[in-house]
Design an enzyme around this catalytic site. Structure first.
Site, PDB file in Angstrom:
ATOM      1  N   CYS A 164      31.710  45.848  29.322  1.00  0.00           N
ATOM      2  CA  CYS A 164      30.769  45.879  28.278  1.00  0.00           C
ATOM      3  C   CYS A 164      31.290  46.838  27.116  1.00  0.00           C
ATOM      4  CB  CYS A 164      29.614  46.828  28.723  1.00  0.00           C
ATOM      5  SG  CYS A 164      28.683  45.812  29.983  1.00  0.00           S
ATOM      6  N   ARG A 181      36.184  43.269  25.989  1.00  0.00           N
ATOM      7  CA  ARG A 181      35.533  44.063  27.352  1.00  0.00           C
ATOM      8  C   ARG A 181      34.456  43.272  28.014  1.00  0.00           C
ATOM      9  NH1 ARG A 181      36.769  49.478  26.913  1.00  0.00           N
ATOM     10  NH2 ARG A 181      35.268  50.052  28.195  1.00  0.00           N
ATOM     11  N   TRP A 218      29.353  42.521  29.957  1.00  0.00           N
ATOM     12  CA  TRP A 218      30.043  42.132  31.173  1.00  0.00           C
ATOM     13  C   TRP A 218      29.128  42.343  32.197  1.00  0.00           C
ATOM     14  CZ3 TRP A 218      31.583  43.468  36.021  1.00  0.00           C
ATOM     15  CH2 TRP A 218      32.317  42.495  36.905  1.00  0.00           C
ATOM     16  N   ASN A 261      27.211  50.874  28.901  1.00  0.00           N
ATOM     17  CA  ASN A 261      28.187  50.229  29.727  1.00  0.00           C
ATOM     18  C   ASN A 261      28.275  51.124  31.291  1.00  0.00           C
ATOM     19  OD1 ASN A 261      30.770  49.666  30.440  1.00  0.00           O
ATOM     20  ND2 ASN A 261      31.899  50.986  29.204  1.00  0.00           N
ATOM     21  N   GLY A 262      28.210  50.700  32.088  1.00  0.00           N
ATOM     22  CA  GLY A 262      28.234  51.387  33.571  1.00  0.00           C
ATOM     23  C   GLY A 262      27.403  50.749  34.495  1.00  0.00           C
ATOM     24  N   GLU A 319      52.603  38.209  40.186  1.00  0.00           N
ATOM     25  CA  GLU A 319      52.299  38.108  38.709  1.00  0.00           C
ATOM     26  C   GLU A 319      52.325  36.909  38.158  1.00  0.00           C
ATOM     27  OE1 GLU A 319      50.478  40.490  37.274  1.00  0.00           O
ATOM     28  OE2 GLU A 319      50.964  39.786  35.181  1.00  0.00           O
ATOM     29  N   LYS A 347      48.677  35.271  36.610  1.00  0.00           N
ATOM     30  CA  LYS A 347      48.482  34.755  35.394  1.00  0.00           C
ATOM     31  C   LYS A 347      47.949  33.506  35.230  1.00  0.00           C
ATOM     32  CE  LYS A 347      48.608  37.808  33.705  1.00  0.00           C
ATOM     33  NZ  LYS A 347      48.759  39.156  33.947  1.00  0.00           N
ATOM     34  N   GLU A 373      44.279  33.378  36.514  1.00  0.00           N
ATOM     35  CA  GLU A 373      43.114  34.008  35.475  1.00  0.00           C
ATOM     36  C   GLU A 373      42.945  33.236  34.498  1.00  0.00           C
ATOM     37  OE1 GLU A 373      43.993  38.866  34.890  1.00  0.00           O
ATOM     38  OE2 GLU A 373      45.669  37.438  34.628  1.00  0.00           O
ATOM     39  N   HIS A 397      56.068  30.556  56.979  1.00  0.00           N
ATOM     40  CA  HIS A 397      55.038  30.968  57.744  1.00  0.00           C
ATOM     41  C   HIS A 397      53.697  30.462  57.178  1.00  0.00           C
ATOM     42  CE1 HIS A 397      57.913  33.194  60.096  1.00  0.00           C
ATOM     43  NE2 HIS A 397      58.349  33.657  58.891  1.00  0.00           N
ATOM     44  N   LYS A 430      38.432  42.856  30.465  1.00  0.00           N
ATOM     45  CA  LYS A 430      39.744  43.790  30.237  1.00  0.00           C
ATOM     46  C   LYS A 430      40.037  45.041  31.181  1.00  0.00           C
ATOM     47  CE  LYS A 430      43.960  44.242  28.251  1.00  0.00           C
ATOM     48  NZ  LYS A 430      44.924  43.267  29.018  1.00  0.00           N
TER      49      LYS A 430
END
Ligand code: G6P
Length: 611
Positions: free
Chosen positions: A2, A27, A73, A99-100, A484, A488, A491, A507, A606
């Site tokens: 947010c 955000r 968000w 925000n929260g 990573e 990427k 995402e 395995h 983010k």
């Protein structure tokens, strides 16, 4: 998550708010909304992007010198128009953005319902705005007192900007757990989640601390605690250039940030690594160096990409400095009753410096008496303020939600730390120390060279953009890079991808391999080279498609793999910094070819400021 922006002054608020929201959209982008106070409170809000909001109000009266804006968000309540912020109180006295999370919202809501309040939305935020209004009306107190009393009843996290219809000469901001910055201009004030919406108007900012309440407006600025203790504002100059938060001709922030890496890595070690003097100097660690050198154990904590950087850090510190290292997800660490000793050193890694789980893990470690070091990108953010020492990565603002240059900057810091500790503890020879410094110095130029092959990454991406699964394999230092690379891809392109230690393929993941499955193998020349060559043969024997990242001039793998991506040679301790770049570009191109929103992938944000 947010984004919050607010303005009060002589200018028209709307253009400042809408541009601010565009800068904060990383955000959260489930919905956006603006409220303006001009004799009456007006609220415009819309599900979707800031541009959808802008379009929907193109014919409205948007005049006014006071306003607040929000990009969401979603946590409580699905992303739709009604649940979007700003939220207005039942009697339309207050409007606020948040925000929260208000954790005890349900109990507070029941109490307000018993007192006759009705609710339009499913959000925790509407409970807070009504609680403020209830206290304001019932207690006949000022808006500021109502806000402070309401917040004293709230459990949870918030960054807030609040307007009161009866007191149109002020904005009230409050912070607990979610970041908030006040911009101080000439007779005008700004409120924002970070400095990016503010810097084009003023460089003077005040970072709010937890439990701070700021009142800004006609009468200037007052800073106090929720308990009404007066505070002296600490005005700082923010060092952020507007060019750094624009795309500068690139199609996406992510692409710009990938291409910035030669420069951002240089900025990370500028003034810290000196070839001439043959030394590494990390000023922010000076006070904690004895603790680090005597640490029985180092614990690295982080989330997402920062956790991957932490894994590279584990390999580096154990390899070069011979200090035992454990790497933990912050969210696991904080809830699993971990053993923390006073002679442990905790390294918290975070691009934003605001991730809620990482912050909470730091607090836990500090309570147990451990020394905490931060590796953060955003200057002035919460984590650096909570730690005993640390190193800023200085990668510059990272706007693309998928982290790229922050990762290489974090790994660069960890590399500098590991080399320095190895040398100080006499675990590496002066020759190796010198060689590592010299190699690190060459990394930016080598990345520059990797970036010149961008067309090749695009070509390969075109071939595999419709794959449904990808596997990424690496060994040693390159195992975290495999993780990573897979992160990427999933995402931003929504293709399922897994990163695995190459030897573990046997395995489990080997069962997935068929002629449709691309397998990205990190196979540069290091001590595991022969082993990884065998892994490639195992994949080829099952008809998998091998895309191998290899050292320049490698002919052995060229004859086996379907595609090779050559990168310059380097020491294996530094290979993560180079091998990750082709993977970033592969993900980027595949996502663009699949028409995905690269900079704002669905459901992600983010900065994850909720737990
Ligand atoms: C989110 C971001 C990731 C980031 C992670 C940790 O998931 O989308 O890019 O790696 O949070 O964030 P931090 O700011 O603590 O590095």
């Amino acid at each position: 998550m947010c984004g919050i922006v607010g303005y009060i002054g002589d200018k028209q608020a709307y253009p400042i708010l809408i541009n601010g929201l565009k800068r904060l959209e990383y955000r959260g982008y489930d919905s956006a909304g603006i409220s303006l106070l001009n004799n009456q409170i007006k609220v415009f809000k819309k599900k979707g992007k800031v541009s959808d909001l802008e379009e929907s109000i193109s014919n409205e009266d948007i005049s006014g010198n006071i306003g607040i804006g929000h990009t969401r968000w979603a946590t409580h309540g699905e992303p739709n128009d009604i649940n979007s912020h700003p939220h207005t109180s039942m009697n339309e006295k207050f409007v606020l953005i948040h925000n929260g999370i208000i954790e005890n919202y349900s109990r507070l809501k029941d109490k307000l319902i018993n007192r006759g309040y009705t609710f339009q939305t499913d959000t925790d935020t509407e409970v807070l705005v009504n609680l403020i209004e209830y206290i304001y009306i019932k207690g006949s107190v000022s808006a500021e007192i109502a806000v402070r009393l309401a917040l004293s009843k709230v459990v949870g996290a918030y960054g807030l900007a609040i307007m009161c219809k009866d007191e149109p000469d002020k904005l009230i901001a409050a912070r607990k757990g979610s970041p908030l910055v006040i911009g101080v201009g000439e007779g005008e004030y700004f409120i924002a989640s970070d400095a990016s919406p503010i810097v084009e108007y003023t460089k003077s900012v005040i970072y709010l601390n937890d439990d701070d309440v700021a009142i800004v407006g006609k009468d200037g600025l007052t800073l106090k605690t929720i308990k009404n203790d007066k505070l002296t504002p600490k005005v700082q100059q923010v060092d952020l250039d507007i060019g750094e938060i624009e795309k500068n001709g690139f199609d996406h922030f992510m692409l710009k940030e990938i291409f910035e890496q030669p420069r951002s890595i240089l900025d990370t070690f500028r003034g810290r690594v000196s070839i001439e003097k043959n030394e590494i100097h990390l000023g922010g660690l000076y006070h904690v160096l004895p603790k680090l050198l005597n640490a029985k154990r180092i614990l690295i904590i982080g989330c997402g990409t920062s956790w991957h950087a932490g894994l590279v850090g584990e390999y580096l510190i154990e390899d070069l400095a011979r200090i035992p290292v454990e790497v933990e997800y912050a969210s696991e660490f904080r809830y699993r009753n971990p053993i923390i000793n006073e002679d442990d050193v905790i390294i918290a890694i975070s691009q934003s410096g605001e991730t809620a789980d990482t912050l909470a893990a730091i607090k836990l470690a500090k309570q147990a008496g451990a020394t905490v070091i931060g590796i953060c990108n955003v200057v002035g953010s919460s984590i650096p303020r909570e730690t005993d020492g640390g190193v800023y990565t200085h990668a510059g603002p990272e706007i693309g939600v998928a982290s790229t240059k922050a990762f290489t900057a974090q790994v660069t810091v960890l590399t500098m730390m590991a080399i320095m500790l190895g040398f100080e503890k006499k675990q590496i020879s002066p020759e190796t120390y010198k060689e590592l410094i010299s190699e690190l110095n060459d990394i930016p130029a080598k990345i520059e060279k990797i970036l010149t092959f961008n067309d090749k990454y695009l070509e390969i991406s075109t071939l595999y953009k419709d794959a449904t699964n990808f596997l990424y394999l690496g060994r040693g230092y390159l195992f975290p890079v495999a993780l990573e690379g897979a992160l990427k891809l999933k995402e931003i392109s929504y293709i399922h991808a897994e990163g695995y230690p190459a030897a573990e393929m046997k395995h489990g993941p080997i069962a997935l391999i068929d002629e449709k499955m691309p397998i990205v193998v990190l196979a540069t020349k290091d001590k595991s080279y022969d082993k990884i060559v065998s892994n490639i043969q195992e994949v080829k024997a099952r008809k998998g498609i091998v895309i191998a990242v290899v050292s320049e001039g490698d002919t052995v793998i060229r004859d086996m793999a379907d595609h090779v991506l050559e990168i310059p040679e380097t020491r294996e301790e530094l290979a993560a910094l180079l091998t990750v770049v082709p993977l970033q570009l592969l993900s980027y191109h595949i996502a663009v070819l699949r028409s995905c929103n690269v900079d704002q992938p669905r459901n992600l944000a983010k900065s994850v400021t909720v737990e």
